[in-house]
Design a protein around this motif. Structure first.
Motif, PDB file in Angstrom:
ATOM      1  N   UNK A 187      36.412 -25.760  14.334  1.00  0.00           N
ATOM      2  CA  UNK A 187      37.039 -25.506  13.037  1.00  0.00           C
ATOM      3  C   UNK A 187      36.181 -26.040  11.904  1.00  0.00           C
ATOM      4  N   UNK A 188      36.125 -25.291  10.828  1.00  0.00           N
ATOM      5  CA  UNK A 188      35.325 -25.670   9.656  1.00  0.00           C
ATOM      6  C   UNK A 188      36.274 -26.136   8.564  1.00  0.00           C
ATOM      7  N   UNK A 189      36.264 -27.437   8.265  1.00  0.00           N
ATOM      8  CA  UNK A 189      37.170 -27.999   7.276  1.00  0.00           C
ATOM      9  C   UNK A 189      36.480 -28.262   5.938  1.00  0.00           C
ATOM     10  N   UNK A 190      35.293 -27.747   5.770  1.00  0.00           N
ATOM     11  CA  UNK A 190      34.573 -27.972   4.529  1.00  0.00           C
ATOM     12  C   UNK A 190      35.155 -27.121   3.405  1.00  0.00           C
ATOM     13  N   UNK A 191      34.780 -27.431   2.182  1.00  0.00           N
ATOM     14  CA  UNK A 191      35.225 -26.641   1.032  1.00  0.00           C
ATOM     15  C   UNK A 191      34.736 -25.202   1.112  1.00  0.00           C
TER      16      UNK A 191
END
Length: 225
Positions: free
Chosen positions: A156-160
Motif C-alpha cells: 500500500x502507498x500511503x504517501x501524498x
C-alpha cells in the motif's frame, strides 16, 4: 490520568519524504478505559531533531488498535508499514503483529466517492468556500488511491502522491500544480491558516469533473483484479 503505553511516528517523517509543509504524525496508544495523557507527556518523548515540527496526535486505546489489526483496516496497514517507536512501556506494535488482509477497498472508496459527489452542490450553494471544497477533493482522491494501492501495488502507498503511483493504472488527471494547490487548501484548513487565494468555484468544478471518470475506471479495474 491515563497511561501512555506507546508513542510512534508515522506518516511522511517516518517514511523519510517530509518537506516544508509536513507535520509530525504521532500515534499515542493509551491504556484502555483510562483516558488520554497530557499533550506535554507526549511531546516530552519527541527527540530534539523533530521538536520544531507541528505535532498531530492520533489517540488510540490498546483494545481498539487491536480490533483494527484484527479487522485488516487500512490504517492498521499504514501503521504496520511505517510506525517507528519513540517510547514504549510495552511492545504494543510488536505484540499486534501483522494485520489481517485488507478487503475493504471497495467500501472505503465508496465512502469517499459519496463525499466527492456532494461537492458540486456545495460549490453552487457557497462558491466562496471553493478552497475548502478543493481541499476535500485532495482528501478524497488521496484516500481513494491509498485504498486502491493496497490492491494494485505490491505494498500500500500511503504517501501524498499515491494518486500518481498506482501500478498498471493511469495517473490521476490533474497537473502537479493543481494537485499541489488542492493539498495546500487542505493543509490551510487543517491548521487554521489563511485560505489559499485565487481558488474559484469554476476551477474546482472543472477539476472535479475530470476526476469522476478516473474513479469510475479505477473501480472497474479493481473489480477485474
Amino acid at each position: 490520568m491515563g497511561r501512555l503505553l506507546g508513542l510512534y511516528v508515522f506518516g511522511s517523517v517516518a517514511r523519510g519524504d517530509q518537506d516544508a509543509s509536513s507535520d509530525l504524525d504521532l500515534l499515542a496508544v493509551v491504556a484502555d478505559g483510562e483516558g488520554k495523557v497530557p499533550d506535554e507527556t507526549v511531546s516530552a518523548h519527541v527527540p530534539p531533531a523533530l521538536a520544531g515540527l507541528e505535532i498531530s496526535i492520533s489517540w488510540y486505546g490498546r483494545r481498539r488498535l487491536g480490533q483494527m489489526f484484527a479487522n485488516g483496516e487500512l490504517f492498521a496497514w499504514h501503521l504496520h508499514g511505517e510506525a517507528v517507536p519513540l517510547y514504549e512501556s510495552e511492545p504494543v506494535m510488536t505484540a499486534l503483529g501483522r494485520p489481517a488482509p485488507y478487503f475493504d477497498a471497495a467500501a472505503d472508496i465508496a465512502s469517499f466517492e459519496k463525499v466527492l459527489a456532494g461537492i458540486p452542490a456545495q460549490l453552487w450553494a457557497s462558491p466562496g468556500n471553493a478552497a475548502y471544497e478543493l481541499g476535500l477533493v485532495y482528501v478524497c482522491v488521496r484516500n481513494i488511491a491509498m485504498a486502491a494501492s493496497a490492491v494494485l501495488c505490491p505494498q500500500p502507498d500511503f504517501s501524498r502522491y499515491s494518486p500518481f503511483r498506482l501500478e498498471g493504472f493511469p495517473e490521476v488527471p490533474l497537473t502537479p500544480a493543481e494537485y499541489g494547490l488542492a493539498m495546500r487548501c487542505r493543509m490551510a484548513g487543517q491548521r487554521g491558516l489563511a485560505p489559499v487565494a485565487a481558488v474559484g468555484s469554476s476551477q474546482v468544478a472543472g477539476i472535479h469533473a475530470r476526476i469522476a471518470p478516473w474513479i469510475d475506471a479505477l473501480r472497474v479495474r479493481l473489480e477485474e483484479v
